[in-house]
Design a protein around this motif. Sequence first.
Motif, PDB file in Angstrom:
ATOM      1  N   GLY A 244       0.790  -1.218   0.000  1.00  0.00           N
ATOM      2  CA  GLY A 244       0.000   0.000   0.000  1.00  0.00           C
ATOM      3  C   GLY A 244       0.824   1.271   0.000  1.00  0.00           C
ATOM      4  N   GLU A 245       2.032   1.206   0.590  1.00  0.00           N
ATOM      5  CA  GLU A 245       2.894   2.384   0.609  1.00  0.00           C
ATOM      6  C   GLU A 245       3.360   2.766  -0.791  1.00  0.00           C
ATOM      7  N   LEU A 246       3.499   1.792  -1.659  1.00  0.00           N
ATOM      8  CA  LEU A 246       4.062   2.026  -2.988  1.00  0.00           C
ATOM      9  C   LEU A 246       3.017   2.191  -4.082  1.00  0.00           C
ATOM     10  N   GLN A 247       1.789   1.751  -3.846  1.00  0.00           N
ATOM     11  CA  GLN A 247       0.795   1.799  -4.914  1.00  0.00           C
ATOM     12  C   GLN A 247       0.518   3.214  -5.418  1.00  0.00           C
ATOM     13  N   PRO A 248       0.341   4.210  -4.537  1.00  0.00           N
ATOM     14  CA  PRO A 248       0.104   5.565  -5.066  1.00  0.00           C
ATOM     15  C   PRO A 248       1.279   6.085  -5.898  1.00  0.00           C
ATOM     16  N   ILE A 249       2.477   5.716  -5.521  1.00  0.00           N
ATOM     17  CA  ILE A 249       3.663   6.121  -6.277  1.00  0.00           C
ATOM     18  C   ILE A 249       3.648   5.456  -7.650  1.00  0.00           C
ATOM     19  N   ALA A 250       3.326   4.171  -7.672  1.00  0.00           N
ATOM     20  CA  ALA A 250       3.272   3.437  -8.936  1.00  0.00           C
ATOM     21  C   ALA A 250       2.199   4.002  -9.859  1.00  0.00           C
ATOM     22  N   ASP A 251       1.058   4.358  -9.294  1.00  0.00           N
ATOM     23  CA  ASP A 251      -0.027   4.916 -10.117  1.00  0.00           C
ATOM     24  C   ASP A 251       0.408   6.229 -10.768  1.00  0.00           C
ATOM     25  N   GLN A 252       1.046   7.073  -9.987  1.00  0.00           N
ATOM     26  CA  GLN A 252       1.475   8.359 -10.529  1.00  0.00           C
ATOM     27  C   GLN A 252       2.646   8.184 -11.501  1.00  0.00           C
ATOM     28  N   PHE A 253       3.501   7.201 -11.220  1.00  0.00           N
ATOM     29  CA  PHE A 253       4.637   6.900 -12.094  1.00  0.00           C
ATOM     30  C   PHE A 253       4.142   6.522 -13.498  1.00  0.00           C
ATOM     31  N   GLU A 254       3.099   5.708 -13.545  1.00  0.00           N
ATOM     32  CA  GLU A 254       2.551   5.304 -14.844  1.00  0.00           C
ATOM     33  C   GLU A 254       1.966   6.508 -15.593  1.00  0.00           C
ATOM     34  N   LYS A 255       1.264   7.388 -14.860  1.00  0.00           N
ATOM     35  CA  LYS A 255       0.688   8.573 -15.509  1.00  0.00           C
ATOM     36  C   LYS A 255       1.774   9.472 -16.080  1.00  0.00           C
ATOM     37  N   ASP A 256       2.867   9.608 -15.342  1.00  0.00           N
ATOM     38  CA  ASP A 256       3.908  10.561 -15.743  1.00  0.00           C
ATOM     39  C   ASP A 256       4.889  10.007 -16.762  1.00  0.00           C
TER      40      ASP A 256
ATOM     41  N   PHE B 252      12.349   4.303 -11.479  1.00  0.00           N
ATOM     42  CA  PHE B 252      11.289   4.139 -10.485  1.00  0.00           C
ATOM     43  C   PHE B 252      11.814   4.423  -9.081  1.00  0.00           C
ATOM     44  N   VAL B 253      13.002   3.954  -8.770  1.00  0.00           N
ATOM     45  CA  VAL B 253      13.585   4.201  -7.445  1.00  0.00           C
ATOM     46  C   VAL B 253      13.753   5.701  -7.213  1.00  0.00           C
ATOM     47  N   GLN B 254      14.274   6.396  -8.208  1.00  0.00           N
ATOM     48  CA  GLN B 254      14.425   7.851  -8.083  1.00  0.00           C
ATOM     49  C   GLN B 254      13.065   8.526  -7.961  1.00  0.00           C
ATOM     50  N   TYR B 255      12.100   8.073  -8.725  1.00  0.00           N
ATOM     51  CA  TYR B 255      10.758   8.648  -8.699  1.00  0.00           C
ATOM     52  C   TYR B 255      10.116   8.452  -7.316  1.00  0.00           C
ATOM     53  N   ALA B 256      10.323   7.282  -6.735  1.00  0.00           N
ATOM     54  CA  ALA B 256       9.758   6.995  -5.419  1.00  0.00           C
ATOM     55  C   ALA B 256      10.324   7.935  -4.366  1.00  0.00           C
ATOM     56  N   PHE B 257      11.608   8.246  -4.481  1.00  0.00           N
ATOM     57  CA  PHE B 257      12.196   9.218  -3.555  1.00  0.00           C
ATOM     58  C   PHE B 257      11.620  10.608  -3.800  1.00  0.00           C
ATOM     59  N   ASP B 258      11.569  11.003  -5.049  1.00  0.00           N
ATOM     60  CA  ASP B 258      11.097  12.347  -5.392  1.00  0.00           C
ATOM     61  C   ASP B 258       9.640  12.571  -5.013  1.00  0.00           C
ATOM     62  N   HIS B 259       8.850  11.491  -5.010  1.00  0.00           N
ATOM     63  CA  HIS B 259       7.414  11.597  -4.718  1.00  0.00           C
ATOM     64  C   HIS B 259       7.050  10.836  -3.437  1.00  0.00           C
ATOM     65  N   ASN B 260       7.939  10.873  -2.488  1.00  0.00           N
ATOM     66  CA  ASN B 260       7.759  10.154  -1.230  1.00  0.00           C
ATOM     67  C   ASN B 260       6.491  10.576  -0.485  1.00  0.00           C
ATOM     68  N   GLU B 261       6.035  11.801  -0.722  1.00  0.00           N
ATOM     69  CA  GLU B 261       4.844  12.295  -0.024  1.00  0.00           C
ATOM     70  C   GLU B 261       3.589  11.513  -0.394  1.00  0.00           C
ATOM     71  N   LEU B 262       3.614  10.774  -1.509  1.00  0.00           N
ATOM     72  CA  LEU B 262       2.441  10.007  -1.920  1.00  0.00           C
ATOM     73  C   LEU B 262       2.176   8.817  -0.989  1.00  0.00           C
ATOM     74  N   SER B 263       3.157   8.465  -0.165  1.00  0.00           N
ATOM     75  CA  SER B 263       2.971   7.355   0.778  1.00  0.00           C
ATOM     76  C   SER B 263       2.308   7.789   2.074  1.00  0.00           C
ATOM     77  N   VAL B 264       2.144   9.074   2.263  1.00  0.00           N
ATOM     78  CA  VAL B 264       1.621   9.577   3.534  1.00  0.00           C
ATOM     79  C   VAL B 264       0.177   9.147   3.765  1.00  0.00           C
ATOM     80  N   ASP B 265      -0.657   9.225   2.734  1.00  0.00           N
ATOM     81  CA  ASP B 265      -2.081   8.905   2.884  1.00  0.00           C
ATOM     82  C   ASP B 265      -2.342   7.454   2.516  1.00  0.00           C
TER      83      ASP B 265
END
Length: 426
Positions: free
Chosen positions: A43-55, A329-342
């Motif tokens: 669950g921590e990574l799913q929002p990041i993955a969703d946004q990664f695919e969009k971008d 993806f690893v870099q993106y996850a760091f850059d968008h770490n705030e997506l794991s908050v909710d």
Amino acid sequence: MVGSTGALAALLVVSLAGCGVGGGSTASGDDTITVLVEAGGHGELQPIADQFEKDTGTSVTFVELPYDGLYNRLNSEFSSGSLSFDVAALDAIWLPTFAEALTPLDDIFTDEVQSDLFPALVTEAQVDGAFVGMPAWTNSEILYYRTDLFEDPTQQANFKAEYGYDLAPPTTWEQYSDTAAFFTQDTDGDGQVDVYGTDVKGAVETEWLATLSQTGASDMVVGNDGTVSLGDADSLEALDFYTSLLPYAPSGAAQLDWAGSQNLFNQGQLAMMRFWAHAYKQIPSDSAVAGNVGVTTMIGGPGGVAGVPGAWYLSVPSGTSKQDKALEFVQYAFDHNELSVDTDLGLASRISVLEQYQDEPGYENYKPLIETLNAQATVPRPATPQWQEIVDSALIPMIQKAVVPGADNQQLLDDAKAQVQSIIGD
């Protein structure tokens, strides 16, 4: 996430439906990467993955497994050289085990990146001088307490009369012991204790390790040179304090684990609990303590405040054919770490992200988490491939024996030291 980071999977109601072996680095198209993850952390990574695919247009397929199954899968595929994934979320204690099969991330770990991570995580991410994992989220024990008890005028007056100082969330061992003793009470007058000041967990090692760091011990069981510190003055002081709380805790300490402790607190049977920060968000609305829980920094001993970092890291296997996409993806996850908050766990790894939310309602656990992880005495667990064996074969059995009345703590530490030395081949 069973194991030394707090058994998060055991505390979450999650689907453990595995996704099978398919979808790996050779089976997917160029527009897909596969991420291997423990079910509790998906669950921590799913929002990041969703946004990664969009971008980026690259989709992420998750293969989620229970903790032990994830380790076994990693071990099997790294050993065989036949990989079904491009990125893996690894428990911190696994990094030394699999480091030789991972792509170095040194180019990603710029000075700016390192400055936004807790010092212990920067240390933990390195094996033999190379960064092999990027923190995706982190955790630590903090102090939970019941505000309805601590803010009660009668309790405050009685505590002041007995101990000579004001009742407040404790910050030191001495205050914690006083407060735990005071709140071990028969609140309904039936002659039986129904609220305990604290708990004592015998079936997990991490809380005792935090206590060990609170002594100011420079090494956590195993030093960088392989020296085993069990049996020294710091380890004895830590075990003596840990077991001194038994009179103020429910019976059955030898078998008490994270899930059991969480249940005791949520049922209103504990006045205080040292527990992982993520649990603050998971207190049920119908719990006996709902709306009456405060959180603050982990307590400190002679060496100050200390917790044990409970981080998970994103790593890229050197054998994947999708190096560029995986690293992106690893870099993106760091850059968008705030997506794991909710998310269910509500955790992040970057200091700036935690600070951004620390004053927002519902994120009261963030400030204590930041303060605990930034504490000078907070250090990572030893970077030894044998760490899980040390935990299972030496540390937990030692703690379980120590919480039995009449235990000889010095002898238990000495015996555990000999066992650890045997494991690491000293």
